[in-house]
Design an enzyme around this catalytic site. Structure first.
Site, PDB file in Angstrom:
ATOM      1  N   SER A 104       0.836  -1.207   0.000  1.00  0.00           N
ATOM      2  CA  SER A 104       0.000   0.000   0.000  1.00  0.00           C
ATOM      3  C   SER A 104       0.870   1.256   0.000  1.00  0.00           C
ATOM      4  O   SER A 104       0.375   2.352  -0.263  1.00  0.00           O
ATOM      5  CB  SER A 104      -0.944   0.011   1.207  1.00  0.00           C
ATOM      6  OG  SER A 104      -0.224  -0.193   2.399  1.00  0.00           O
TER       7      SER A 104
ATOM      8  N   GLU B 220      -9.660  -9.460   3.895  1.00  0.00           N
ATOM      9  CA  GLU B 220      -9.941  -8.066   3.542  1.00  0.00           C
ATOM     10  C   GLU B 220     -11.232  -7.944   2.734  1.00  0.00           C
ATOM     11  O   GLU B 220     -11.472  -8.715   1.792  1.00  0.00           O
ATOM     12  CB  GLU B 220      -8.767  -7.503   2.703  1.00  0.00           C
ATOM     13  CG  GLU B 220      -9.019  -6.068   2.241  1.00  0.00           C
ATOM     14  CD  GLU B 220      -7.771  -5.337   1.750  1.00  0.00           C
ATOM     15  OE1 GLU B 220      -6.669  -5.910   1.796  1.00  0.00           O
ATOM     16  OE2 GLU B 220      -7.928  -4.180   1.326  1.00  0.00           O
TER      17      GLU B 220
ATOM     18  N   ASP C 105       5.496  -7.192   2.743  1.00  0.00           N
ATOM     19  CA  ASP C 105       4.514  -7.580   1.728  1.00  0.00           C
ATOM     20  C   ASP C 105       5.223  -8.016   0.450  1.00  0.00           C
ATOM     21  O   ASP C 105       6.146  -7.337  -0.002  1.00  0.00           O
ATOM     22  CB  ASP C 105       3.644  -6.349   1.404  1.00  0.00           C
ATOM     23  CG  ASP C 105       2.183  -6.699   1.281  1.00  0.00           C
ATOM     24  OD1 ASP C 105       1.842  -7.889   1.351  1.00  0.00           O
ATOM     25  OD2 ASP C 105       1.379  -5.753   1.128  1.00  0.00           O
TER      26      ASP C 105
ATOM     27  N   LYS D 230       4.059 -11.516   3.658  1.00  0.00           N
ATOM     28  CA  LYS D 230       2.623 -11.670   3.393  1.00  0.00           C
ATOM     29  C   LYS D 230       2.440 -11.747   1.889  1.00  0.00           C
ATOM     30  O   LYS D 230       3.114 -11.024   1.145  1.00  0.00           O
ATOM     31  CB  LYS D 230       1.844 -10.486   3.964  1.00  0.00           C
ATOM     32  CG  LYS D 230       0.345 -10.540   3.610  1.00  0.00           C
ATOM     33  CD  LYS D 230      -0.438  -9.455   4.279  1.00  0.00           C
ATOM     34  CE  LYS D 230      -0.416  -8.131   3.552  1.00  0.00           C
ATOM     35  NZ  LYS D 230      -0.863  -8.170   2.140  1.00  0.00           N
TER      36      LYS D 230
ATOM     37  N   GLU E 299      -0.692 -12.287  -1.330  1.00  0.00           N
ATOM     38  CA  GLU E 299      -2.117 -12.320  -1.666  1.00  0.00           C
ATOM     39  C   GLU E 299      -2.452 -13.563  -2.493  1.00  0.00           C
ATOM     40  O   GLU E 299      -1.672 -13.955  -3.359  1.00  0.00           O
ATOM     41  CB  GLU E 299      -2.482 -11.074  -2.488  1.00  0.00           C
ATOM     42  CG  GLU E 299      -2.306  -9.779  -1.737  1.00  0.00           C
ATOM     43  CD  GLU E 299      -2.738  -8.555  -2.550  1.00  0.00           C
ATOM     44  OE1 GLU E 299      -3.330  -8.714  -3.643  1.00  0.00           O
ATOM     45  OE2 GLU E 299      -2.487  -7.433  -2.079  1.00  0.00           O
TER      46      GLU E 299
HETATM   47  O1  KIV Z   1      -0.445  -3.348   1.825  1.00  0.00           O
HETATM   48  C1  KIV Z   1      -1.189  -3.254   2.824  1.00  0.00           C
HETATM   49  O2  KIV Z   1      -1.244  -2.226   3.507  1.00  0.00           O
HETATM   50  C2  KIV Z   1      -2.008  -4.407   3.158  1.00  0.00           C
HETATM   51  C3  KIV Z   1      -2.898  -4.291   4.361  1.00  0.00           C
HETATM   52  C4  KIV Z   1      -3.999  -3.361   4.122  1.00  0.00           C
HETATM   53  C5  KIV Z   1      -3.369  -5.606   4.821  1.00  0.00           C
HETATM   54  O3  KIV Z   1      -1.939  -5.390   2.510  1.00  0.00           O
END
Ligand code: KIV
Length: 290
Positions: free
Chosen positions: A53, A189, A91, A120, A122
């Site tokens: 993000s 989400e 991420d 993390k 997706e």
């Molecule tokens: O990139 C991000 O901020 C996210 C969160 C909103 C879970 O993936």
């Protein structure tokens, strides 16, 4: 032996999150992309995510798709230098875990070498092989299901997912498969609260909700959203606890006004010469060669 020396503050670990889930203690997660936000976040949250993000929140992109591994590395390094107590998760950006097992492991391993404790990523069934490969390399993985922003083009926009029976059932299956593949937690989400609650009660690992109701094991919101630092239209699931943008704008404009009026800097923000040196400066004349 140095590698088992006692840390000064107890760092949040993956087994701790699992214990908290079992004890019913809710987990708090937010994002940080730099050391200032990391220090603020680390004073209170359990998990810090260097999220992709960063692309739309800080780098001016329309969505997260242009975010690269190099960008996450850059922001992760800034956050990791603060040595947070919170569990630090990086991420995996778009295309960093899609092209093959070797590249996926290299990208995720690079995040761990830069200080992340986990990654993390997706997606559900399609990503199971990558999740297994990472877990096999001792790289802890947090899954992410529902309104996954990297799938914005497939979803046709940022729309709540899992409102149709087939979608909802697929999400529950995916959640179980990700757990079975070794994920230590799942972000859920943009899905109906009932669906998130059903997933949470069916799983042994913690779920962290964002726009997924209160039935999850924890909650995540983007740092800038909680603090009102963006001017974008905020999604329904965001609750803002400060009007940060206006607050900071107001402080900066008071400083600008003081500069313009001559009220800043004052004596307390200025350095002074030692006694006696003032005369020497006053009697100095420019030595202009002719
Ligand atoms: O990139 C991000 O901020 C996210 C969160 C909103 C879970 O993936």
């Amino acid at each position: 032996m140095s590698h088992i020396s006692k840390p000064q503050v107890e760092r949040v670990t993956i087994p701790m999150l699992q214990r908290w889930r079992e004890e019913g203690r809710r987990i708090v997660m937010t994002t940080a992309y730099d050391s200032v936000a990391a220090r603020i976040a680390d004073s209170t949250v359990d998990v810090i995510l260097v999220g992709d993000s960063v692309g739309n929140v800080c780098l001016g992109f329309e969505n997260t798709l242009p975010v690269s591994v190099a960008m996450i590395n850059h922001h992760l390094e800034a956050v990791a230098r603060t040595k947070p107590r919170a569990l630090l998760v990086a991420d995996m950006p778009f295309l960093s875990f899609h092209l093959g097992v070797k590249e996926t492991i290299q990208n995720a391993g690079g995040f761990l070498q830069r200080g992340a404790a986990a990654v993390k990523l997706e997606g559900g069934a399609k990503r199971i092989d990558m999740v297994r490969a990472l877990v096999d390399c001792e790289i802890p993985v947090m899954g992410h299901l529902g309104l996954t922003p990297q799938s914005v083009n497939v979803m046709g926009g940022f729309k709540v997912q899992g409102r149709k029976a087939d979608e909802a059932l697929r999400l529950l299956d995916d959640a179980c498969r990700l757990q079975e593949a070794g994920c230590f937690a799942l972000v859920l989400e943009g899905i109906p609260a009932e669906l998130a609650a059903r997933a949470t009660e069916s799983l042994a690992i913690p779920t962290i909700g964002i726009g997924a109701g209160r039935g999850c094991s924890g909650q995540v919101l983007v740092f800038h959203d909680v603090l009102g630092l963006t001017q974008d239209q905020r999604p329904k699931f965001v609750r803002t606890y400060a009007e940060g943008f206006r607050l900071l704008q107001d402080a900066l404009s008071r400083w600008a006004a003081d500069v313009r009026s001559g009220a800043f800097p004052g004596p307390q923000e200025s350095y002074r010469l030692p006694d006696g040196l003032g005369d020497a400066i006053a009697s100095w004349t420019p030595n202009n060669p002719t």
